[in-house]
Design a protein around this motif. Structure first.
Motif, short mmCIF file in Angstrom:
data_model
loop_
_atom_site.label_atom_id
_atom_site.label_comp_id
_atom_site.label_asym_id
_atom_site.label_seq_id
_atom_site.Cartn_x
_atom_site.Cartn_y
_atom_site.Cartn_z
N TRP A 1 2.75 -6.40 3.41
CA TRP A 1 3.93 -5.71 4.68
C TRP A 1 4.56 -7.28 5.19
CZ3 TRP A 1 6.18 -1.72 3.72
CH2 TRP A 1 6.09 -0.40 3.08
N TYR A 2 4.44 -8.08 5.59
CA TYR A 2 4.21 -9.62 5.81
C TYR A 2 5.64 -10.00 5.30
CZ TYR A 2 4.26 -13.08 9.42
OH TYR A 2 4.45 -13.57 10.58
N LEU A 3 4.81 -9.85 3.60
CA LEU A 3 6.14 -10.74 3.45
C LEU A 3 7.39 -9.93 3.09
CD1 LEU A 3 3.65 -11.54 -0.18
CD2 LEU A 3 5.36 -13.50 1.24
N GLY A 4 7.05 -8.49 2.73
CA GLY A 4 8.40 -7.93 2.73
C GLY A 4 9.18 -7.27 3.71
N PHE A 5 8.59 -8.13 5.00
CA PHE A 5 9.71 -7.86 6.29
C PHE A 5 10.26 -9.79 6.70
CE2 PHE A 5 7.70 -3.53 7.25
CZ PHE A 5 8.57 -3.33 7.93
N TYR A 6 8.44 -10.57 6.50
CA TYR A 6 9.57 -11.58 7.10
C TYR A 6 9.79 -12.57 5.58
CZ TYR A 6 7.77 -9.55 11.44
OH TYR A 6 7.19 -8.73 12.39
N ASP B 1 2.99 0.80 -10.88
CA ASP B 1 3.97 -0.04 -10.25
C ASP B 1 4.20 -0.56 -9.23
OD1 ASP B 1 6.00 0.84 -12.62
OD2 ASP B 1 6.34 3.03 -11.42
N THR B 2 2.98 -1.18 -9.03
CA THR B 2 2.52 -1.61 -7.94
C THR B 2 2.14 -3.83 -8.22
OG1 THR B 2 0.25 -1.53 -8.39
CG2 THR B 2 1.13 -0.42 -6.79
N LYS C 1 6.55 -9.55 -2.30
CA LYS C 1 7.44 -9.16 -1.33
C LYS C 1 8.41 -8.50 -2.90
CE LYS C 1 10.05 -12.88 -1.41
NZ LYS C 1 10.73 -14.21 -1.10
N GLU C 2 9.11 -8.72 -2.99
CA GLU C 2 9.72 -7.49 -4.08
C GLU C 2 9.51 -6.46 -3.58
OE1 GLU C 2 12.48 -8.32 -4.75
OE2 GLU C 2 12.54 -10.10 -3.85
N HIS C 3 7.81 -6.31 -4.47
CA HIS C 3 7.39 -4.15 -4.44
C HIS C 3 7.27 -3.93 -2.74
CE1 HIS C 3 4.74 -1.05 -5.09
NE2 HIS C 3 3.90 -1.43 -3.72
N TYR C 4 7.24 -4.29 -1.55
CA TYR C 4 6.99 -3.82 -0.26
C TYR C 4 8.38 -4.36 0.54
CZ TYR C 4 1.92 -3.89 -0.21
OH TYR C 4 1.16 -3.17 0.25
N LYS C 5 9.57 -5.00 -0.05
CA LYS C 5 10.67 -4.90 -0.33
C LYS C 5 11.46 -3.33 -0.35
CE LYS C 5 12.54 -9.20 0.99
NZ LYS C 5 12.69 -9.11 2.40
N LYS C 6 10.84 -3.31 -1.49
CA LYS C 6 11.00 -1.57 -1.80
C LYS C 6 10.74 -0.37 -1.51
CE LYS C 6 10.71 0.95 -6.49
NZ LYS C 6 10.00 0.80 -7.29
N LEU C 7 9.48 -0.79 -0.69
CA LEU C 7 9.59 0.35 -0.11
C LEU C 7 9.45 0.05 0.68
CD1 LEU C 7 4.82 -0.32 -0.39
CD2 LEU C 7 6.66 1.50 -1.61
N ILE C 8 10.19 -1.07 1.56
CA ILE C 8 10.39 -0.98 2.65
C ILE C 8 12.40 0.12 3.13
CG2 ILE C 8 12.12 -2.12 4.64
CD1 ILE C 8 9.54 -4.20 3.90
N ASN C 9 12.55 -0.42 1.88
CA ASN C 9 14.45 -0.36 1.47
C ASN C 9 14.45 1.44 1.89
OD1 ASN C 9 15.56 -2.40 2.07
ND2 ASN C 9 15.35 -3.10 -0.10
N GLU C 10 13.19 2.13 0.61
CA GLU C 10 12.71 3.71 0.45
C GLU C 10 12.32 4.63 1.69
OE1 GLU C 10 9.17 3.64 -2.20
OE2 GLU C 10 10.85 2.92 -3.82
N ARG C 11 11.87 3.38 1.80
CA ARG C 11 11.60 4.33 3.69
C ARG C 11 13.17 4.30 4.73
NH1 ARG C 11 5.70 2.80 5.29
NH2 ARG C 11 4.72 4.30 2.74
N ARG C 12 13.29 3.33 4.56
CA ARG C 12 14.87 3.03 5.62
C ARG C 12 15.70 4.44 5.22
NH1 ARG C 12 14.76 -2.84 5.93
NH2 ARG C 12 13.66 -3.26 8.20
N LYS C 13 15.77 4.36 3.57
CA LYS C 13 16.59 5.87 3.33
C LYS C 13 16.46 6.88 3.53
CE LYS C 13 17.86 2.81 -1.22
NZ LYS C 13 18.15 2.92 -1.89
N GLN C 14 15.01 6.98 3.72
CA GLN C 14 14.51 8.63 4.42
C GLN C 14 14.55 8.07 6.26
OE1 GLN C 14 10.09 8.24 2.95
NE2 GLN C 14 10.54 8.68 0.68
#
Length: 155
Positions: free
Chosen positions: A37-42, A119-120, A141-154
């Motif tokens: 998550w840290y990689l994804g956010f920061y 897909d992890t 990082k790319e995996h967690y960025k994808k999760l972040i984007n999916e959650r933002r869309k929801q």
């Protein structure tokens, strides 16, 4: 950037404050998930340790080798403190607290199941013909960025 023991120590402190323990598998997976998550956010790593794809999911080898002696028992905070180098910044403590609050009610087996499915980053890196393959921070990082984007869309 911290070592994996700095992050594990913070999770153990939060657990102790709530009268809980954390067994090795759960501590390993929490530390990995926080790193993701840290990689994804920061866009930067939380830990300097490498993550490897083992048969049963992503593993931080240094943390695994120190905690495996606890078996299914709770990891002892004092043991992890022996390997911890740094105190977390206030903002990173808050970040780890958010991860703790999100995942604390999951078992180590639950977290393991979440982190080694199709897909992890583990799925992308795991090779049954090689003993332990490194999972690159870019893949995580790319995996967690994808999760972040999916959650933002929801939202």
């Amino acid at each position: 950037m911290y070592n994996c023991f700095d992050i594990a120590k913070q999770f153990l402190k939060f657990a102790n404050e709530e009268g809980q323990g954390i067994e090795p598998m759960k501590l390993l997976k929490l530390t990995y998930i926080a790193h993701g998550w840290y990689l994804g956010f920061y866009d930067k790593p939380l830990i300097k340790n490498s993550v490897q794809a083992w048969k049963y999911g992503p593993v931080i080898p240094e943390l695994y080798h120190v905690t495996k002696r606890f078996g299914s028992r709770s990891v002892d905070l004092e043991t992890i403190e022996l390997y911890s180098d740094n105190k977390l910044s206030d903002s990173d403590q808050h970040f780890i607290k958010a991860i703790w609050n999100t995942y604390k009610n999951f078992s180590g087996l639950d977290l393991s199941s979440m982190t080694h499915v199709k897909d992890t980053p583990w799925d992308e890196a795991f090779d049954p013909h090689q003993y332990h393959t490194i999972i690159s921070n870019n893949v995580i990082k790319e995996h967690y960025k994808k999760l972040i984007n999916e959650r933002r869309k929801q939202s």
